[in-house]
Motif scaffolding. Structure first.
Motif, PDB file in Angstrom:
ATOM      1  N   GLU A  64       0.829  -1.213   0.000  1.00 48.53           N
ATOM      2  CA  GLU A  64       0.000   0.000   0.000  1.00 48.53           C
ATOM      3  C   GLU A  64       0.861   1.261   0.000  1.00 48.53           C
ATOM      4  N   ARG A  65       1.901   1.261   0.805  1.00 45.35           N
ATOM      5  CA  ARG A  65       2.758   2.452   0.888  1.00 45.35           C
ATOM      6  C   ARG A  65       3.534   2.670  -0.405  1.00 45.35           C
ATOM      7  N   PHE A  66       4.051   1.589  -0.974  1.00 41.61           N
ATOM      8  CA  PHE A  66       4.851   1.749  -2.188  1.00 41.61           C
ATOM      9  C   PHE A  66       3.990   1.972  -3.421  1.00 41.61           C
ATOM     10  N   ALA A  67       2.792   1.415  -3.448  1.00 39.06           N
ATOM     11  CA  ALA A  67       1.890   1.728  -4.564  1.00 39.06           C
ATOM     12  C   ALA A  67       1.503   3.204  -4.525  1.00 39.06           C
ATOM     13  N   THR A  68       1.362   3.736  -3.309  1.00 36.53           N
ATOM     14  CA  THR A  68       1.089   5.175  -3.168  1.00 36.53           C
ATOM     15  C   THR A  68       2.286   5.993  -3.635  1.00 36.53           C
ATOM     16  N   LEU A  69       3.490   5.586  -3.213  1.00 32.66           N
ATOM     17  CA  LEU A  69       4.707   6.263  -3.668  1.00 32.66           C
ATOM     18  C   LEU A  69       4.857   6.169  -5.181  1.00 32.66           C
ATOM     19  N   ASP A  70       4.518   5.015  -5.736  1.00 29.02           N
ATOM     20  CA  ASP A  70       4.610   4.833  -7.182  1.00 29.02           C
ATOM     21  C   ASP A  70       3.673   5.790  -7.905  1.00 29.02           C
ATOM     22  N   ALA A  71       2.476   6.006  -7.344  1.00 27.97           N
ATOM     23  CA  ALA A  71       1.537   6.957  -7.947  1.00 27.97           C
ATOM     24  C   ALA A  71       2.068   8.384  -7.863  1.00 27.97           C
ATOM     25  N   LEU A  72       2.563   8.759  -6.699  1.00 29.59           N
ATOM     26  CA  LEU A  72       3.084  10.114  -6.524  1.00 29.59           C
ATOM     27  C   LEU A  72       4.275  10.398  -7.439  1.00 29.59           C
ATOM     28  N   SER A  73       5.087   9.375  -7.691  1.00 31.06           N
ATOM     29  CA  SER A  73       6.318   9.551  -8.469  1.00 31.06           C
ATOM     30  C   SER A  73       6.156   9.177  -9.937  1.00 31.06           C
ATOM     31  N   SER A  74       4.935   8.844 -10.346  1.00 27.91           N
ATOM     32  CA  SER A  74       4.675   8.419 -11.735  1.00 27.91           C
ATOM     33  C   SER A  74       5.534   7.223 -12.137  1.00 27.91           C
ATOM     34  N   GLY A  75       5.553   6.213 -11.262  1.00 34.30           N
ATOM     35  CA  GLY A  75       6.184   4.936 -11.597  1.00 34.30           C
ATOM     36  C   GLY A  75       7.640   4.807 -11.243  1.00 34.30           C
ATOM     37  N   ARG A  76       8.140   5.639 -10.318  1.00 37.10           N
ATOM     38  CA  ARG A  76       9.575   5.605 -10.000  1.00 37.10           C
ATOM     39  C   ARG A  76       9.895   4.855  -8.709  1.00 37.10           C
TER      40      ARG A  76
END
Length: 362
Positions: free
Chosen positions: A109-121
């Motif tokens: 959940e945390r990294f999928a959120t980070l992935d969204a914020l960073s546009s896949g980074r």
């Protein structure tokens, strides 16, 4: 084990021009007067260091997770989220996520959120960590050390795709076709397995079809070559597609080799003596540090030319797709860390690529 029916993620185990990254544990640093900074100030400095890494063209910025007084970051994803909002291109991840003492669902959940914020980074380097403070902190039994990581990595390997998951184990509630949110926009979450030097850990990474990240913090980098060979053989044995291999080293870039030694020594000595008191090691010696900084040692510290040549050699020897330096070094002040990051991006990375390109032409 049967072959996976998923399309392999783009990779090449013989990457000629590797990615170069910077990592920190948010070590508690000193100011110019030798006074330790607060945890809060160090976290703000880590944010500036990550922004500098993007500015100078590095490929990855990683933050380690710790739960003790000499490191400031216990929630890397929170700091990485701030970086996601203030950077554009650099990959952002952990170094490492202590998966054994976390819940893989919450990690997803945390990294999928980070992935969204960073546009896949977003990237995860999942490991057991070299410290055990998180186990009593979260009510876990060290007797379950191995089983906890095995179970949780198996679940994480399923979750990272973003699809509904069915799974059962001994240490958390079972999942039965459970969808976990937020949904991913595209590719699975990049999830490396961080490994210190255990053949069993290498085989485990291969069994789950996950890329391998070596933590090379001592000895000679060439000594890890058999583990890399074992990993590639294990991938074939498990009918898994080829995956990249990365490696993490400690180091510091300075104007000269001598300056790097003088900067590092007092902070290295203090950190190693504290760890030695906890783990039963002897006192640190300057000769020990000099040996680690030598041509065959694992410490990537020295002038840009020295560091670039050592890193290029490690890339060639181990077939690395990415090579990272843990640039924070105990209480070494922030301004030296910023300079090291700048030189890593503007001088070392281009020189590594130049050396490797030249070697391919010969």
């Amino acid at each position: 084990m049967h072959a996976t029916n998923r399309e392999a993620e783009p990779m090449n185990t013989t990457v000629h021009l590797p990615q170069v990254g910077a990592e920190t544990f948010g070590d508690i640093t000193e100011d110019a007067n030798g006074i330790p900074l607060t945890h809060a100030q160090v976290i703000r400095n880590v944010l500036a260091e990550g922004q500098k890494a993007e500015e100078v063209g590095l490929d990855f910025f990683g933050i380690g997770e710790h739960h003790r007084d000499d490191f400031s970051v216990s929630s890397p994803e929170t700091v990485l989220a701030a970086l996601a909002a203030t950077t554009q291109n650099i990959k952002l991840g952990t170094a490492v996520t202590v998966l054994s003492s976390d819940d893989p669902v919450r990690v997803y959940e945390r990294f999928a959120t980070l992935d969204a914020l960073s546009s896949g980074r977003a990237e995860i380097i999942a490991g057991r960590g070299s410290f055990i403070e998180s186990f009593p902190l979260f009510g876990l039994d060290l007797e379950d050390y191995e089983e906890l990581f095995e179970e949780k990595l198996a679940l994480m390997a399923k979750l990272r795709h973003g699809d509904p998951v069915s799974w059962s184990g001994r240490h958390r509630a079972a999942l039965r076709g459970q969808q976990v949110y937020p949904l991913l926009e595209g590719k699975p979450l990049t999830t490396w397995v961080g490994v210190g030097g255990s053949p069993q850990s290498v085989i485990r990474a291969a069994r789950h079809g996950l890329p391998l990240f070596l933590a090379i913090i001592g000895g000679q980098p060439a000594a890890f070559e058999p583990l890399v060979d074992l990993y590639h053989r294990a991938l074939k044995e498990f009918s898994e597609p080829e995956q990249p291999v990365g490696a993490h080293f400690h180091g510091l870039v300075a104007d000269t080799d001598e300056e790097a030694l003088e900067l590092l020594w007092p902070h290295y000595q203090r950190s190693m003596n504290r760890l030695g008191a906890e783990r039963g090691w002897g006192p640190a010696s300057r000769i020990q540090l000099q040996a680690a900084m030598g041509p065959q040692g694992a410490m990537m510290a020295g002038s840009p030319e020295t560091v670039a040549r050592k890193m290029a050699n490690a890339v060639t020897t181990l077939g690395l797709s990415r090579i990272d330096i843990k640039y924070s070094a105990g209480s070494l002040p922030h301004e030296h860390l910023m300079k090291s990051i700048e030189m890593l991006g503007t001088e070392v990375k281009p020189r590594i690529h130049e050396l490797l390109s030249a070697s391919q032409e010969n």
